[in-house]
Design a protein around this motif. Structure first.
Motif, mmCIF file in Angstrom:
data_model
loop_
_atom_site.group_PDB
_atom_site.id
_atom_site.type_symbol
_atom_site.label_atom_id
_atom_site.label_comp_id
_atom_site.label_asym_id
_atom_site.label_seq_id
_atom_site.Cartn_x
_atom_site.Cartn_y
_atom_site.Cartn_z
ATOM 1 N N LYS A 72 0.860 -1.186 0.000
ATOM 2 C CA LYS A 72 0.000 0.000 0.000
ATOM 3 C C LYS A 72 0.896 1.235 0.000
ATOM 4 N N THR B 145 -3.544 7.281 -2.492
ATOM 5 C CA THR B 145 -3.326 5.911 -1.994
ATOM 6 C C THR B 145 -3.416 4.946 -3.172
ATOM 7 N N GLN C 165 -3.245 0.864 -3.880
ATOM 8 C CA GLN C 165 -3.275 -0.445 -3.223
ATOM 9 C C GLN C 165 -3.062 -1.534 -4.285
#
Length: 462
Positions: free
Chosen positions: A388, A454, A456
């Motif tokens: 992540k 972010t 992932q």
């Protein structure tokens, strides 16, 4: 190379050849059945003639004699349209009456099991004629004469051949008509069945090159996957062309502005006679060229990224932590010039499956955007934990209503930043994430208050 270029012709050939073979086999079996039926029918008459002759055997003065009236044989000949021959042989092997040179019973002949009599049927040649012979053993036990007399009755095969040939002609006519009618109906059926395909061919043939509307469906389930696949291809092609048109229009718009500024700066320099003005114009042109080069490089990166969506993905195991740290070191000078605190947090090693060059471009773009829009003296933090990746800053951030728009090409937001740009960085990051199958999200950083990006990576990518 196909000998028959027509689909209908090839189908008819593949249907006609087995029918022709079946036709030949059917005619042959019909002929054999006709010969067998003729033999059964005429053998019965031949046996009746032999029995008629056997009934004329009498014993006179202790000698076996036979009296065969010619009128009896003539009646059989007239009924059968064949020539009749006979021979009566005594138990001692002497010819009592008839032709004494008829062919004898072959050693391979067997007694007939059809009739309740000691009779042999066999074929032979006699005086250059094919004949059929019935050899009947007649027991004699009368007036001191004991033994088996042999009665041979032969006939030519004219009636049998005429009977078999008649059945053969009937079979030829019926089977030939059946094959021809089958091929005719198959041709008409194929013509009717292939009519929608010909109509579809005409539609595609006369279709304009720029028309990308879906093809009409066909009434056959076998061709539906082809039509569906082709329509999906047209849909992807329409989407690709639409993206190219939009990209070309946006790129032309974005490049037109710096080129216009550059032209203005050149015009100002040419109109002025002061060296100071020339220097100022040259410095402005240098900044404009730097921005144009950066913009062109980003445009090419975005175009290459979109072109790679359909390629096979040669993913390898790469250390995302090393890639992110290298990107931080590369961005350190730009951050120091703005007195930005650029930091890295997270694991020392974190392997994922991906392309190291594209992932390096992803990290570089995110850090470049964060540094560009973070005010002087701000903070930018890169963080990596278990696949992540997070990059957050203390800049103005992006409102939640505009976060989806920020991932589109050429989307820029006026936050008072003096840094140039074309709004391509996040769009390129989004395409790289899509190529790797990773998920990207934008929100506001709870620690620094600015934008937090972010990314992932899925478990199967690690």
């Amino acid at each position: 190379m196909r000998i028959i270029p027509s689909l209908r012709g090839e189908l008819l050939v593949w249907l006609g050849l087995p029918l022709a073979l079946l036709w030949g086999l059917s005619v042959y079996t019909h002929y054999q059945s006709a010969v067998h039926a003729a033999n059964q029918a005429y053998d019965r008459s031949l046996l009746a003639s032999a029995r008629t002759v056997a009934e004329r055997l009498v014993v006179r003065h202790r000698h076996l004699e036979v009296d065969v009236p010619w009128v009896v044989l003539d009646s059989f000949e007239r009924n059968m349209n064949d020539q009749l021959f006979y021979q009566v042989i005594s138990p001692e092997g002497k010819t009592l009456s008839g032709y004494d040179d008829l062919p004898t019973i072959p050693p391979t002949s067997q007694l007939s099991e059809i009739y309740p009599a000691l009779v042999y049927f066999y074929d032979a040649r006699y005086h250059q004629q094919r004949i059929r012979i019935a050899a009947l053993w007649q027991p004699v036990n009368e007036a001191g004469v004991n033994g088996m007399a042999l009665v041979l009755v032969a006939e030519t095969l004219n009636s049998r051949q005429a009977f078999a040939e008649g059945l053969l002609r009937t079979a030829l006519l019926s089977q030939s008509c059946l094959v021809l009618v089958t091929l005719l109906l198959a041709g008409l059926m194929l013509r009717r069945v292939l009519r929608p395909l010909r109509r579809l061919s005409r539609i595609v043939l006369h279709r304009d090159g720029s028309e990308l509307t879906p093809l009409p469906s066909l009434p056959w389930s076998e061709l539906q996957p082809l039509i569906i696949a082709f329509n999906r291809y047209l849909e992807r092609l329409r989407s690709l062309l639409a993206r190219q048109d939009r990209f070309s229009a946006d790129a032309a718009h974005q490049l037109r502005t710096p080129l216009a500024i550059l032209k203005t700066q050149v015009g100002v320099a040419l109109d002025s006679e002061r060296p100071e003005q020339w220097r100022e114009s040259l410095q402005g042109m240098r900044h404009t060229l730097d921005d144009t080069i950066l913009l062109t490089d980003r445009l090419l990166q975005l175009a290459r990224m979109k072109a790679r969506h359909g390629e096979e993905k040669p993913l390898t195991n790469v250390d995302l932590a090393d890639i992110l740290r290298d990107a931080c070191f590369s961005s350190y000078t730009a951050a120091r010039n703005k007195r930005i605190d650029l930091g890295y947090e997270g694991q020392q090693n974190d392997e994922v499956k991906g392309d190291s060059l594209l992932l390096g471009e992803l990290c570089a773009n995110l850090l470049d955007n964060a540094i560009k829009y973070t005010p002087i003296g701000g903070i930018v933090t890169a963080r990596l934990y278990a696949g992540k990746l997070e990059i957050e800053d203390s800049g103005p951030g992006i409102d939640s209503a505009e976060q989806e728009k920020a991932l589109q090409p050429f989307s820029r937001f006026d936050h008072g930043s003096l840094q140039p740009g074309a709004g391509i960085g996040l769009a390129l990051v989004k395409d790289i994430c899509a190529w790797h199958g990773a998920l990207i999200s934008l929100d506001r950083s709870p620690l620094l208050g600015g934008l937090r990006v972010t990314i992932q990576f899925k478990p199967d990518q690690r």
